[in-house]
Structure formats: structure tokens, C-alpha cells
Design a protein around this motif. Structure first.
Motif, mmCIF file in Angstrom:
data_model
loop_
_atom_site.group_PDB
_atom_site.id
_atom_site.type_symbol
_atom_site.label_atom_id
_atom_site.label_comp_id
_atom_site.label_asym_id
_atom_site.label_seq_id
_atom_site.Cartn_x
_atom_site.Cartn_y
_atom_site.Cartn_z
ATOM 1 N N ALA A 50 0.826 -1.208 0.000
ATOM 2 C CA ALA A 50 0.000 0.000 0.000
ATOM 3 C C ALA A 50 0.861 1.258 0.000
ATOM 4 N N ALA A 51 1.981 1.221 0.705
ATOM 5 C CA ALA A 51 2.863 2.385 0.764
ATOM 6 C C ALA A 51 3.475 2.680 -0.600
ATOM 7 N N VAL A 52 3.903 1.640 -1.306
ATOM 8 C CA VAL A 52 4.481 1.842 -2.636
ATOM 9 C C VAL A 52 3.430 2.397 -3.591
ATOM 10 N N GLY A 53 2.213 1.895 -3.498
ATOM 11 C CA GLY A 53 1.136 2.419 -4.341
ATOM 12 C C GLY A 53 0.811 3.869 -4.030
ATOM 13 N N ALA A 54 0.819 4.215 -2.751
ATOM 14 C CA ALA A 54 0.520 5.598 -2.364
ATOM 15 C C ALA A 54 1.628 6.545 -2.821
ATOM 16 N N ILE A 55 2.879 6.112 -2.716
ATOM 17 C CA ILE A 55 3.999 6.956 -3.143
ATOM 18 C C ILE A 55 3.981 7.119 -4.661
ATOM 19 N N ALA A 56 3.555 6.073 -5.375
ATOM 20 C CA ALA A 56 3.465 6.178 -6.834
ATOM 21 C C ALA A 56 2.415 7.209 -7.246
ATOM 22 N N ASP A 58 1.300 9.838 -5.145
ATOM 23 C CA ASP A 58 1.633 11.164 -4.615
ATOM 24 C C ASP A 58 2.930 11.045 -3.818
ATOM 25 N N GLU A 59 3.980 11.706 -4.292
ATOM 26 C CA GLU A 59 5.286 11.601 -3.641
ATOM 27 C C GLU A 59 5.340 12.300 -2.286
ATOM 28 N N ASP A 60 4.377 13.131 -1.974
ATOM 29 C CA ASP A 60 4.347 13.807 -0.677
ATOM 30 C C ASP A 60 3.995 12.858 0.465
ATOM 31 N N LEU A 61 3.522 11.673 0.149
ATOM 32 C CA LEU A 61 3.137 10.698 1.176
ATOM 33 C C LEU A 61 4.303 9.803 1.612
ATOM 34 N N PHE A 62 5.519 10.147 1.180
ATOM 35 C CA PHE A 62 6.672 9.294 1.482
ATOM 36 C C PHE A 62 6.908 9.161 2.979
ATOM 37 N N VAL A 63 6.855 10.265 3.706
ATOM 38 C CA VAL A 63 7.147 10.217 5.150
ATOM 39 C C VAL A 63 6.102 9.383 5.886
ATOM 40 N N GLN A 64 4.840 9.586 5.564
ATOM 41 C CA GLN A 64 3.787 8.804 6.218
ATOM 42 C C GLN A 64 3.918 7.319 5.875
ATOM 43 N N ALA A 65 4.261 7.023 4.624
ATOM 44 C CA ALA A 65 4.422 5.626 4.215
ATOM 45 C C ALA A 65 5.617 4.991 4.925
ATOM 46 N N LEU A 66 6.683 5.754 5.081
ATOM 47 C CA LEU A 66 7.860 5.231 5.773
ATOM 48 C C LEU A 66 7.553 4.942 7.234
ATOM 49 N N ILE A 67 6.837 5.834 7.873
ATOM 50 C CA ILE A 67 6.477 5.623 9.282
ATOM 51 C C ILE A 67 5.589 4.395 9.432
ATOM 52 N N LEU A 68 4.604 4.243 8.562
ATOM 53 C CA LEU A 68 3.711 3.092 8.651
ATOM 54 C C LEU A 68 4.427 1.785 8.308
ATOM 55 N N THR A 69 5.467 1.858 7.493
ATOM 56 C CA THR A 69 6.228 0.663 7.164
ATOM 57 C C THR A 69 7.121 0.237 8.328
ATOM 58 N N VAL A 70 7.618 1.192 9.088
ATOM 59 C CA VAL A 70 8.537 0.892 10.189
ATOM 60 C C VAL A 70 7.789 0.445 11.455
ATOM 61 N N LEU A 71 6.542 0.816 11.609
ATOM 62 C CA LEU A 71 5.797 0.494 12.829
ATOM 63 C C LEU A 71 5.756 -0.998 13.180
ATOM 64 N N PRO A 72 5.510 -1.906 12.240
ATOM 65 C CA PRO A 72 5.494 -3.324 12.643
ATOM 66 C C PRO A 72 6.839 -3.828 13.160
ATOM 67 N N GLU A 73 7.922 -3.233 12.727
ATOM 68 C CA GLU A 73 9.240 -3.673 13.197
ATOM 69 C C GLU A 73 9.445 -3.372 14.674
ATOM 70 N N THR A 74 8.702 -2.409 15.207
ATOM 71 C CA THR A 74 8.822 -2.126 16.634
ATOM 72 C C THR A 74 8.335 -3.308 17.471
ATOM 73 N N LEU A 75 7.449 -4.144 16.918
ATOM 74 C CA LEU A 75 7.008 -5.341 17.642
ATOM 75 C C LEU A 75 8.178 -6.274 17.925
ATOM 76 N N VAL A 76 9.040 -6.426 16.941
ATOM 77 C CA VAL A 76 10.205 -7.296 17.120
ATOM 78 C C VAL A 76 11.166 -6.686 18.130
ATOM 79 N N ILE A 77 11.340 -5.376 18.066
ATOM 80 C CA ILE A 77 12.219 -4.705 19.024
ATOM 81 C C ILE A 77 11.679 -4.865 20.445
ATOM 82 N N PHE A 78 10.370 -4.698 20.615
ATOM 83 C CA PHE A 78 9.774 -4.875 21.941
ATOM 84 C C PHE A 78 9.924 -6.316 22.417
ATOM 85 N N ALA A 79 9.797 -7.289 21.514
ATOM 86 C CA ALA A 79 9.973 -8.685 21.899
ATOM 87 C C ALA A 79 11.412 -8.948 22.338
ATOM 88 N N LEU A 80 12.371 -8.383 21.628
ATOM 89 C CA LEU A 80 13.765 -8.553 22.033
ATOM 90 C C LEU A 80 14.047 -7.895 23.372
#
Length: 86
Positions: A50-56, A58-80
Motif C-alpha cells: 500500500a505504501a508503494v502504491g501511495a507513493i506512486a 503522490d510523492e508527498d506521502l513518502f514520510v507517512q508511508a515510511l512511518i507506517l512501514t517501520v511500525l510493525p518492526e517495533t514489535l520485534v524490538i519490543f519482543a527482544l
């Protein structure tokens, strides 16, 4: 087959005199981190597409797409972190 079922039941229910846990502490920690990583990967699969489609569109959505892409990785960090705290 019935003999194997009774042995399996005694193993699962821990009726054979062993009152210890079914998983050791390291095994439970590895399972927790593995499941957290699997869940993060599963979530990131849809979010990334979805992030790649949104950036394609409108390029202004890059920051929001990056934040939403990184959020699931925090689950692994919290587990560690939880593994190292326990």
C-alpha cells in the motif's frame, strides 16, 4: 495407535512425574521473538504494498508511508527487549 495417544497425552499433560514446564526459558523466548517477527513480516507485507502504491500516486506521502512501514518492526524490538528483561 492408542498406545501412542496415551504417551502423547501424558507428555502434553505432564503426568509422567515431571512437573517442569513444557518449554525451557530459552525456548519460550525464542518462540516469542519468532512469532513477533512473523507477525511483523505479515503486517509489513500489506503495508509495504500500500505504501508503494501511495507513493506512486503522490510523492508527498513518502514520510507517512515510511512511518507506517517501520511500525510493525517495533514489535520485534519490543519482543527482544522483553527477552533481555526476563
Amino acid at each position: 495407535m492408542i498406545e501412542n495417544a496415551s504417551q502423547l497425552a501424558s507428555l502434553v499433560l505432564q503426568e509422567a512425574g515431571n512437573s517442569g514446564p513444557a518449554l525451557a526459558n530459552k525456548g519460550a523466548a525464542a518462540l516469542a521473538v519468532g512469532l513477533a517477527a512473523f507477525g511483523a513480516g505479515y503486517a509489513e507485507r500489506g503495508i509495504g504494498a500500500a505504501a508503494v502504491g501511495a507513493i506512486a500516486e503522490d510523492e508527498d506521502l513518502f514520510v507517512q508511508a515510511l512511518i507506517l512501514t517501520v511500525l510493525p518492526e517495533t514489535l520485534v524490538i519490543f519482543a527482544l527487549v522483553a527477552v533481555f528483561l526476563v
